[in-house]
Structure formats: structure tokens, C-alpha cells
Scaffold this active site. Sequence first.
Site, PDB file in Angstrom:
ATOM      1  CG  ASP A 215      23.836 -56.661   3.892  1.00 46.47           C
ATOM      2  OD1 ASP A 215      24.034 -56.781   5.106  1.00 46.47           O
ATOM      3  OD2 ASP A 215      24.422 -55.819   3.175  1.00 46.47           O
ATOM      4  CD  GLU A 268      21.412 -55.018   7.684  1.00 45.79           C
ATOM      5  OE1 GLU A 268      22.193 -54.795   8.617  1.00 45.79           O
ATOM      6  OE2 GLU A 268      21.771 -55.110   6.495  1.00 45.79           O
TER       7      GLU A 268
END
Length: 546
Positions: A215, A268
Site C-alpha cells: 500500500d 501501489e
Amino acid sequence: MADTPQPEADENWWRGAVIYQIYPRSFADSNGDGTGDLAGVRSRLPYLAELGVNALWFCPWYPSPMADGGYDVADYRDVEPVFGTLAEAEKLISEALALGIRTVIDVVPNHISAAHPWFREALAAGPGSPARDRFWFRPGRGEHGELPPNNWPSQFGGPAWTRTTDPDGTPGDWFLNLFDSEQPDLNWNHPDVRAEHEDILRFWFDRGAGGVRIDSAAMVWKDPALPDLTADPAAPHPYIDRDELHGIYRGWRRIADSYPGARILVGEVWLPDAERFARYLRPDEMHTAFNFDFLACPWERDRLRTSIDVTLAAHAPVSAPATWVLCNHDVTRTVTRYGRADTGFDFATKAFGIPTDLALGTRRARAAALLTLALPGSVYLYQGEELGLPEAEDIPLDKLQDPMYLRSAGTNPGRDGCRVPLPWSGSAAPFGFSPEGAAAPWLPQPADWAERTAEVQAADPASMLSLYRAALRLRAAEAGLGDGPMSWLDSSPEVLAFRRDGDFVCVVNLGASPAELPAHTAVLLVSGELTDDGRLPSDTAVWLRG
């Protein structure tokens, strides 16, 4: 630890995989508390196997106060009790592997929850303590320290700093939180932080996880000087895409490569610079990264072709496969986005009350599904995309929970609309998401979703679910699909047409009038219906045997 079967020895499975994203709170509720759980996912594994996906990516399932939907992690070595237990997670990984489906878990290295033991220790220890060195505690600016240490903004609105209160009740130091105040940022200069995350990777790889999704991967390392953001484009960014990040991910890759079966790292990475983006995909760093340019691209022929070309060109120097994503747990669902005047996506333009033509959006989403699944590389499919679910835009304001909405003074609708629990069966809420007599789902489902349930669509050969099932079967059977070369074909200005290795051809008509098809020997699959004279209607895609 459960006796987990090892993944099959296919070192390149990830290069052409179809990976299905699961937002655990909203997938399936087994115990009737209104929140999805891992037992619910286990019960739906046959559905996922029939759909034809190769892996499951789970949004965080760890213990969390849920200040940001689970991305505020309090313990990486356990499972949030609402979702189940660690033993349940181990069973899920094992049972999915038995069906040929790998599991990719979420890791959030930028921050942890304010409820994490490390942060509680830091608050209790007070200013200047070693426990605070794992974070970014700083005195404030101004005569009495009343101003944040710098001008960095939170991703959710407002300043990226929160002031503490000392034991005597007086205002204390500030701590950095680039997202929510319940998500303190970690200091990756500290050896404890690096060692902890490397051990977390081993913990889950030991349990059979096939990979990790990272993330906010480009935001993890901060300039230790914590300088103000400036308007100078030539100035290095103090916390995005820092060169020091690559050493972190090389260390993670060494750990992943020490396990059998290609345990993958998926980043990401939101970056406008294609060359900088590709650095994360060098052979000793991440395996793949999300393609946000394509996700945010409007439904326009030239923009899509440019996005595809730029994406493939960026990946080519590092021999990494591209990834293709239409939607995820953060962005407006595809059916809704493609039914608007502005078919692109930008967080800054999210607003209430945008007019939407769902019939048009659905037609375009069907075409986009065939386009995406025909492109070279891997594909991410967000739960409910295979059902053609639109954004839920009628959630009562007092039911919205996303901090994006709460921190925007009510101007940004946030992300709850794409996170509403899935409709599985039945004619009324909870549509099979929960068992009979259960508590209401944690977010309310639109009443008109009765016609969109998996049960209804499975019986309808013209449904979105049937289209996805057929497309995934063909993708698995066609040697030229997945990873590999592609070449553009000559076409009219409003058509995208390309050939994959062999004789497979994909044609997408983004124009207003029907388009002629290239010479072919068979129609394999079409997102709508061809015209009576065999032409391709507007906003329709077809797979051909060339």
C-alpha cells in the site's frame, strides 16, 4: 501453523494472472453480524474458482480499529476478530491453493494504527524517548508550538500532523500522519521498522501466501529534514518516490525469492513519470505495480491507446508485465464512471449528484472488460465488477464511514459507494450477503440490486457475470493471451484493434456509429450484439479468430 500446501512450481504465474480483489468487510458474511468475514470467503471459493481467477488479493484482514477500513493496522500477525481468526486465514489460504488460487495479502508499510503497541508505547514514553524514534514526532512551529512542523497535507484533507497532549494536560509534540490522525507514519530510518516488516513478510509466506500488495508504496521514505513542500518542480519531493525506497524493496525481494513458487511483490505506485515508475519493477525489486494511468483514463479511443502504449513502453526496459485495472476499493465503480460526461477518474473531482447513464456505463464496462482481458500482462478485477455493480450513491449521509467524507466537511462522498456489500441472491437486502435473520449490512445495499445478484446473473447468458466467465475461460485457453506481445491493427479513428500472438484479435468500437470488422474466421466473444449486417456497434468489443 496449519499444514499449508505449497504453490505449484510455476515461477511465472504472476505475469499473466487474473487477480480478484476482495474487500473482506463486503464480500460475504457467514455469522450474521452484518460484516463480511473469512469464513464467508471460504464458502464462496467455488464461485471464485468457477469465475476463473488465478489469485485473490485481500485488503487488510488484520486487527484494526477500522478508522480507515482496516488500513490502520494494529497487529500484522493476527486477524481482526470481526473477520475470524488466524487459523481461519490459514484454512482460507490452504483451501484456495487446493483450487489453484493463490492469496495475496495487503501490507501497509507507511503507517500503523494509533492502537498499535508501538505507538501506545511512544505516547506513554513521552518526548525525546527512544520509542518515539520509530515515528515522526516533532515540536511545533510558532511561539508556543501551536503550528504544525511543516506544511505537508494529509491525503484525506487538512494538515498531515496531529498534536499530542502531555501527561500534565498541556499540548505536546506533533506526529506525522499523511493519511488519518489514527494512522501515524513510521520512520523507515529506524532499524526496528525495517526488521519488523521483513519478519511480517516471512510470517505470511510461511503460511502459504503467494505475495503481498504494498500500500502507498512510493510514500514510505521521508526526507529526515522534513522540509516544507515547495512549488518548485525541480525540488526533490520530501516523501514521494524517494531513491531510498529501492533499497527497502530489494530487501523484500530477496525474502520473496527465498520461497518456492514465485511469491510476488505488487506495488501501489502512483507516479506520473513512466521512467521513475519502471525503476520499481527492475528484476531485483517488485514483480508488478498497479497501472493507475489506465484506471483513470477516460473512455476515449486516443487516450486509451496512448495509455496502453505508454504503459507497455514503460515496462519493456525492465521486462516486467503490465497490469490492467478498471476499478478498486478506492475509486468510483466502472459502470458509474463510464456513464458520466467525464469518464476519467480523479479524486479531486469526486462530488455528490453527478448525472449518470447506467445503461451507457454498463455497455462501456462490458466492452472495457474484453479490452482489459485481452491486453498483455496481468489483470486485477475488483469484487462486484463481474456483476456490473454501479457505485452506490444513495447511502444515507449518517451511514457514511469513510474518513475522506468525514474530513472533507461533507463535500467529498468518499469511497463507501464502491465498498457496499455484494448481492449474492434473493429479492431483498441483504441479498444473500448475510444469513437469514442477520444484522443489517455495515453499509446499506441499494434496493434495485435484486436484479444484479450473482444468482440471477448466473442463470442469464447475457449477464455481466456470464460475460466475465466466458472471457476468463477463453483467456485461460488461448495461448496468446496473458503475458506476451501485441500489435496494433489498422482501424478507423474511433476503433481500437490489435492482435495478440497467433490469430487472436480484439476490436473495440468507441465511436458513435457501427464499425466494420477486420477479416476473421470466427467470432469468439462479443460484449453486446453485432448488427444484422455483422458490424460492431458503438461502445462494444469483440474477440475474433483472425
